[in-house]
Design a protein around this motif. Structure first.
Motif, mmCIF file in Angstrom:
data_model
loop_
_atom_site.group_PDB
_atom_site.id
_atom_site.type_symbol
_atom_site.label_atom_id
_atom_site.label_comp_id
_atom_site.label_asym_id
_atom_site.label_seq_id
_atom_site.Cartn_x
_atom_site.Cartn_y
_atom_site.Cartn_z
ATOM 1 N N GLY A 80 2.883 52.348 34.210
ATOM 2 C CA GLY A 80 2.972 53.766 34.541
ATOM 3 C C GLY A 80 2.607 54.019 35.991
ATOM 4 N N TYR A 81 1.620 54.881 36.202
ATOM 5 C CA TYR A 81 1.111 55.184 37.542
ATOM 6 C C TYR A 81 0.756 53.900 38.292
ATOM 7 C CZ TYR A 81 -2.340 57.085 40.914
ATOM 8 O OH TYR A 81 -3.066 57.417 42.028
ATOM 9 N N GLY A 82 0.154 52.949 37.578
ATOM 10 C CA GLY A 82 -0.169 51.669 38.206
ATOM 11 C C GLY A 82 1.059 50.930 38.680
ATOM 12 N N GLY A 83 2.190 51.139 38.008
ATOM 13 C CA GLY A 83 3.445 50.529 38.449
ATOM 14 C C GLY A 83 3.932 51.106 39.754
ATOM 15 N N PHE A 84 3.781 52.410 39.925
ATOM 16 C CA PHE A 84 4.161 53.039 41.187
ATOM 17 C C PHE A 84 3.249 52.563 42.317
ATOM 18 C CE2 PHE A 84 5.873 55.908 37.987
ATOM 19 C CZ PHE A 84 7.152 56.129 38.469
ATOM 20 N N VAL A 85 1.960 52.421 42.022
ATOM 21 C CA VAL A 85 1.026 51.881 43.020
ATOM 22 C C VAL A 85 1.428 50.460 43.376
ATOM 23 C CG1 VAL A 85 -1.374 51.229 43.464
ATOM 24 C CG2 VAL A 85 -0.867 53.381 42.276
ATOM 25 N N LEU A 86 1.774 49.664 42.365
ATOM 26 C CA LEU A 86 2.204 48.281 42.613
ATOM 27 C C LEU A 86 3.463 48.237 43.465
ATOM 28 C CD1 LEU A 86 1.808 45.242 41.938
ATOM 29 C CD2 LEU A 86 3.285 45.623 39.951
ATOM 30 N N LEU A 87 4.392 49.129 43.193
ATOM 31 C CA LEU A 87 5.630 49.185 43.970
ATOM 32 C C LEU A 87 5.334 49.474 45.440
ATOM 33 C CD1 LEU A 87 8.695 48.999 43.635
ATOM 34 C CD2 LEU A 87 8.713 51.428 43.042
ATOM 35 N N LEU A 88 4.444 50.409 45.688
ATOM 36 C CA LEU A 88 4.077 50.721 47.071
ATOM 37 C C LEU A 88 3.304 49.565 47.712
ATOM 38 C CD1 LEU A 88 3.177 54.502 46.891
ATOM 39 C CD2 LEU A 88 4.798 53.451 48.472
ATOM 40 N N CYS A 89 2.458 48.906 46.949
ATOM 41 C CA CYS A 89 1.763 47.726 47.484
ATOM 42 C C CYS A 89 2.772 46.669 47.920
ATOM 43 C CB CYS A 89 0.834 47.134 46.425
ATOM 44 S SG CYS A 89 -0.733 47.985 46.181
ATOM 45 N N ALA A 90 3.778 46.431 47.095
ATOM 46 C CA ALA A 90 4.777 45.417 47.415
ATOM 47 C C ALA A 90 5.575 45.783 48.657
ATOM 48 C CB ALA A 90 5.715 45.226 46.218
ATOM 49 N N LEU B 49 11.431 56.203 45.833
ATOM 50 C CA LEU B 49 11.438 54.918 46.531
ATOM 51 C C LEU B 49 12.737 54.145 46.308
ATOM 52 C CD1 LEU B 49 7.774 53.785 45.733
ATOM 53 C CD2 LEU B 49 8.640 54.709 47.893
ATOM 54 N N ARG B 50 13.754 54.791 45.769
ATOM 55 C CA ARG B 50 14.988 54.091 45.424
ATOM 56 C C ARG B 50 15.648 53.429 46.624
ATOM 57 N NH1 ARG B 50 17.780 58.931 42.148
ATOM 58 N NH2 ARG B 50 16.835 60.020 43.939
ATOM 59 N N ALA B 51 15.617 54.071 47.774
ATOM 60 C CA ALA B 51 16.299 53.536 48.949
ATOM 61 C C ALA B 51 15.626 52.280 49.498
ATOM 62 C CB ALA B 51 16.374 54.599 50.041
ATOM 63 N N ARG B 52 14.388 52.025 49.081
ATOM 64 C CA ARG B 52 13.652 50.893 49.635
ATOM 65 C C ARG B 52 13.525 49.718 48.668
ATOM 66 N NH1 ARG B 52 8.213 52.064 52.518
ATOM 67 N NH2 ARG B 52 8.744 49.955 53.230
ATOM 68 N N LEU B 53 14.048 49.845 47.478
ATOM 69 C CA LEU B 53 13.843 48.807 46.473
ATOM 70 C C LEU B 53 14.381 47.451 46.911
ATOM 71 C CD1 LEU B 53 14.608 50.697 43.137
ATOM 72 C CD2 LEU B 53 12.377 50.101 44.094
ATOM 73 N N SER B 54 15.499 47.432 47.629
ATOM 74 C CA SER B 54 16.100 46.153 48.035
ATOM 75 C C SER B 54 15.226 45.379 49.014
ATOM 76 C CB SER B 54 17.478 46.393 48.656
ATOM 77 O OG SER B 54 17.375 47.189 49.822
ATOM 78 N N GLU B 55 14.200 46.017 49.569
ATOM 79 C CA GLU B 55 13.284 45.320 50.471
ATOM 80 C C GLU B 55 12.404 44.327 49.721
ATOM 81 O OE1 GLU B 55 10.986 48.019 52.884
ATOM 82 O OE2 GLU B 55 12.634 49.467 52.956
ATOM 83 N N ILE B 56 12.239 44.528 48.428
ATOM 84 C CA ILE B 56 11.366 43.669 47.632
ATOM 85 C C ILE B 56 12.169 42.460 47.174
ATOM 86 C CG2 ILE B 56 9.987 43.516 45.529
ATOM 87 C CD1 ILE B 56 9.416 46.503 45.828
ATOM 88 N N ARG B 57 11.770 41.281 47.632
ATOM 89 C CA ARG B 57 12.547 40.074 47.381
ATOM 90 C C ARG B 57 11.941 39.174 46.312
ATOM 91 N NH1 ARG B 57 17.088 41.510 49.140
ATOM 92 N NH2 ARG B 57 17.727 39.334 48.937
ATOM 93 N N VAL B 58 10.697 39.401 45.921
ATOM 94 C CA VAL B 58 10.061 38.502 44.960
ATOM 95 C C VAL B 58 10.586 38.793 43.559
ATOM 96 C CG1 VAL B 58 7.982 38.300 46.374
ATOM 97 C CG2 VAL B 58 8.091 40.049 44.578
ATOM 98 N N PRO B 59 10.530 37.809 42.655
ATOM 99 C CA PRO B 59 11.001 38.032 41.284
ATOM 100 C C PRO B 59 10.220 39.145 40.590
ATOM 101 C CG PRO B 59 10.678 35.694 41.711
ATOM 102 C CD PRO B 59 10.074 36.422 42.869
ATOM 103 N N ALA B 60 10.918 39.925 39.796
ATOM 104 C CA ALA B 60 10.294 41.043 39.098
ATOM 105 C C ALA B 60 10.769 41.101 37.655
ATOM 106 C CB ALA B 60 10.609 42.358 39.802
ATOM 107 N N LEU B 61 9.875 41.550 36.793
ATOM 108 C CA LEU B 61 10.179 41.833 35.393
ATOM 109 C C LEU B 61 9.939 43.321 35.171
ATOM 110 C CD1 LEU B 61 10.727 40.958 32.416
ATOM 111 C CD2 LEU B 61 8.244 40.562 32.224
ATOM 112 N N VAL B 62 10.918 44.008 34.616
ATOM 113 C CA VAL B 62 10.794 45.436 34.336
ATOM 114 C C VAL B 62 10.794 45.630 32.827
ATOM 115 C CG1 VAL B 62 11.798 47.726 34.659
ATOM 116 C CG2 VAL B 62 11.948 46.029 36.503
#
Length: 270
Positions: free
Chosen positions: A91-101, A191-204
């Motif tokens: 949830g909220y922690g996921g958004f924080v994680l996204l910004l951290c990444a 943050l949709r426009a910036r998602l492609s900046e994250i290159r590490v593997p992710a599980l959703v």
């Protein structure tokens, strides 16, 4: 055992042995929401569970979600000695994680997003505005039923009264000003426009009955990331680690252990 990091501003517990795994909790829950999976994950990882800024024993971080992410990043970097970690946000922690990444790209080498996304729909934004408005006028007890509905489906609530009482009590301990600030930040986030900046593997991951961050949000997040896998969790809502901990832990462990996780092609969604 709990210790303080980032100039003693972030409280964090650590357990288990192995490479570091950081668990970031939801806005409507708290760090104890991961208790059902910490022991199992601790067999293979050193599990670090911060209380997010403004929750529990962690000091607030004024300045919006970016400031929260920067504070969390500083605490994680200190706790791991700079070693890249796996990160999981609910949830909220996921958004924080996204910004951290995005803001600290060397901090995490694998990411798990559980029931979050990159942007809320307008009805979703209005839900946050509404909760913040009612909470300001009448206090958190006035929205406790709404908060529980966003965490758990009605049938699950009816079948687990003791857990509901525990989760309601945890929610009511939330700092009102921190809650309002978080609602405002989430209502304005995109943050949709910036998602492609994250290159590490992710599980959703997302619960099929999640009303807070519906599966469509999670699918959009997975599609926007460069290297992501999507998993729909049956019979779960917003906090699957409390509802189906065995399934949640199994999906997370399989993804985080390279020896049992196949390579994921870019934009692979299942």
């Amino acid at each position: 055992m709990q210790a303080l990091f980032a100039d003693k501003q972030v409280a964090m517990t650590a357990s288990g042995e192995g490479p570091p795994l950081v668990l970031l909790h939801s806005l409507l829950a708290d760090a104890t929401s991961f208790d059902p999976v910490v022991t199992a994950l601790g067999r293979d990882f050193r599990v670090l569970v911060p209380e997010l800024p403004g929750f529990g024993h962690s000091a607030p971080a004024p300045g919006g979600l970016e400031a929260v992410a920067d504070r969390v990043a500083a605490a994680v970097r200190e706790a791991t000695g700079g070693r890249p970690a796996a990160g999981l946000g609910n949830g909220y922690g996921g958004f924080v994680l996204l910004l951290c990444a995005l803001r600290h790209p060397t901090l995490f080498e694998r990411l798990v997003f559980a029931d979050c996304g990159a942007c809320f729909s307008e009805p979703g934004r209005e839900a946050f505005r509404g909760m913040a408005r009612v909470a300001a006028e009448k206090g958190l007890p006035a929205i406790a039923d709404t908060a529980m509905r966003r965490l758990f489906a009605p049938a699950f609530q009816a079948a687990h009264p003791a857990l509901m009482a525990e989760r309601r009590a945890a929610f009511l301990r939330t700092d009102l000003a921190v809650f309002q600030a978080a609602c405002a930040a989430l209502a304005g986030l995109d943050l949709r426009a910036r998602l492609s900046e994250i290159r590490v593997p992710a599980l959703v991951l997302v619960g099929e009955h999640d009303e807070a961050t519906p599966p469509a949000m999670a699918r959009e997040l997975a599609a926007g990331l460069s290297n992501a896998r999507f998993v729909l969790l049956p019979d779960c809502a917003h906090v699957p680690q409390l509802q189906r901990p065995e399934i949640f832990e199994a999906e997370v462990a399989a993804f985080l252990q390279p020896q049992v996780q196949p390579l994921v092609e870019p934009h692979a969604v299942s």
